[in-house]
Design a protein around this motif. Sequence first.
Motif, short mmCIF file in Angstrom:
data_model
loop_
_atom_site.label_atom_id
_atom_site.label_comp_id
_atom_site.label_asym_id
_atom_site.label_seq_id
_atom_site.Cartn_x
_atom_site.Cartn_y
_atom_site.Cartn_z
N LYS A 115 -7.08 -2.79 -4.70
CA LYS A 115 -5.88 -1.96 -4.83
C LYS A 115 -5.69 -1.00 -3.65
CE LYS A 115 -5.68 1.57 -7.61
NZ LYS A 115 -5.62 2.45 -8.80
N PRO A 116 -6.74 -0.32 -3.15
CA PRO A 116 -6.51 0.55 -1.98
C PRO A 116 -5.97 -0.20 -0.77
CG PRO A 116 -8.63 1.01 -2.99
CD PRO A 116 -8.12 -0.23 -3.64
N THR A 117 -6.44 -1.42 -0.55
CA THR A 117 -5.94 -2.22 0.57
C THR A 117 -4.48 -2.59 0.37
OG1 THR A 117 -8.16 -3.15 0.88
CG2 THR A 117 -6.33 -4.31 1.92
N ILE A 118 -4.13 -2.99 -0.86
CA ILE A 118 -2.74 -3.35 -1.15
C ILE A 118 -1.83 -2.15 -0.93
CG2 ILE A 118 -1.17 -4.13 -2.96
CD1 ILE A 118 -3.52 -5.61 -4.24
N VAL A 119 -2.23 -0.98 -1.41
CA VAL A 119 -1.41 0.22 -1.27
C VAL A 119 -1.25 0.60 0.20
CG1 VAL A 119 -1.32 2.70 -1.77
CG2 VAL A 119 -1.99 1.09 -3.56
N THR A 120 -2.33 0.53 0.95
CA THR A 120 -2.26 0.88 2.38
C THR A 120 -1.31 -0.04 3.13
OG1 THR A 120 -4.55 1.70 2.34
CG2 THR A 120 -3.61 1.15 4.48
#
Length: 298
Positions: free
Chosen positions: A213-218
Amino acid sequence: MTRYLGRYWQLYALLLLPLAYFIIFRYGPMYGIQIAFKDFNLFQGINGSEWIGLDAFKEVFGMRDFYKTLRNTLMLNFLDLLVSFPAPLILAIMLYELRSAWFRKLSQTILYIPHFISWVIIGGIVYQVFGTQSGMINNVITALGFPEVPFLTDKNTWLITYLLVGVWQSAGWGTIIYLAALTGINKELFEAAEVDGATRMRRIWHITLPGIKPTIVTLLIINLGHMISIGFERPYIIGNTMVRDYSDVLSTFVYRIGLESGQYTLATVVGLFQAVVGLVFVLGANFVSKKLTDEGIL
């Protein structure tokens, strides 16, 4: 501090080249922003040109073509976000779930290749495949007794073609970051879920997606920051006069008024407008992301 620099001087030395790149090619050109506030004369130079304040901004914002290209830029980028953004994520999950290592590597290589092909070559491929008179697909369609499909001459079908070509060109390369993030997920979580009877789709939904999720959001925030800017090659090469209502974007607008017409002040105004609005998009998306998911990049 001096002792720390002396101990790790090799790491700081490695930073010199990227720092020099950003200073020369990113911060250095900012000196030319003042052209947007001057009646720029190529022979007088930036310093010798007369200040005109916000007159160039008023002229640009009074052009009908500017608003048409702004609309097209936002529309194409928004549709690209809907179509092209999920594609590398889905591909990465599919590749990660493959059990055969050699087939995974072969698939990755095939998917990466389009990224390294020039848009000029891609444009030639597009016209050979989707051309109305001599395109491979239309030759098959007419041979079956159906009418030709105007993939490149009707603005609605051109838009679909534009989006699909973008997915083909970028999706494979975009999987790299997601695959790197997927390797960081604890394998024991998948094993425990499998023991508990979770299906593959359940494992993807409850373990894989939350894990990256952090990668997707970034990446989503970065893509939102590019909503107002668009590459020149893709709409210019694939587009034509018959679909200009959709293919004419800010980058082609800058090309016309800047290089073809020599109105460098107006072209700089549009470029500055894109940069400022892009920054607002990034900051806004990052703020909303922190409020909703506690994830952000700034």
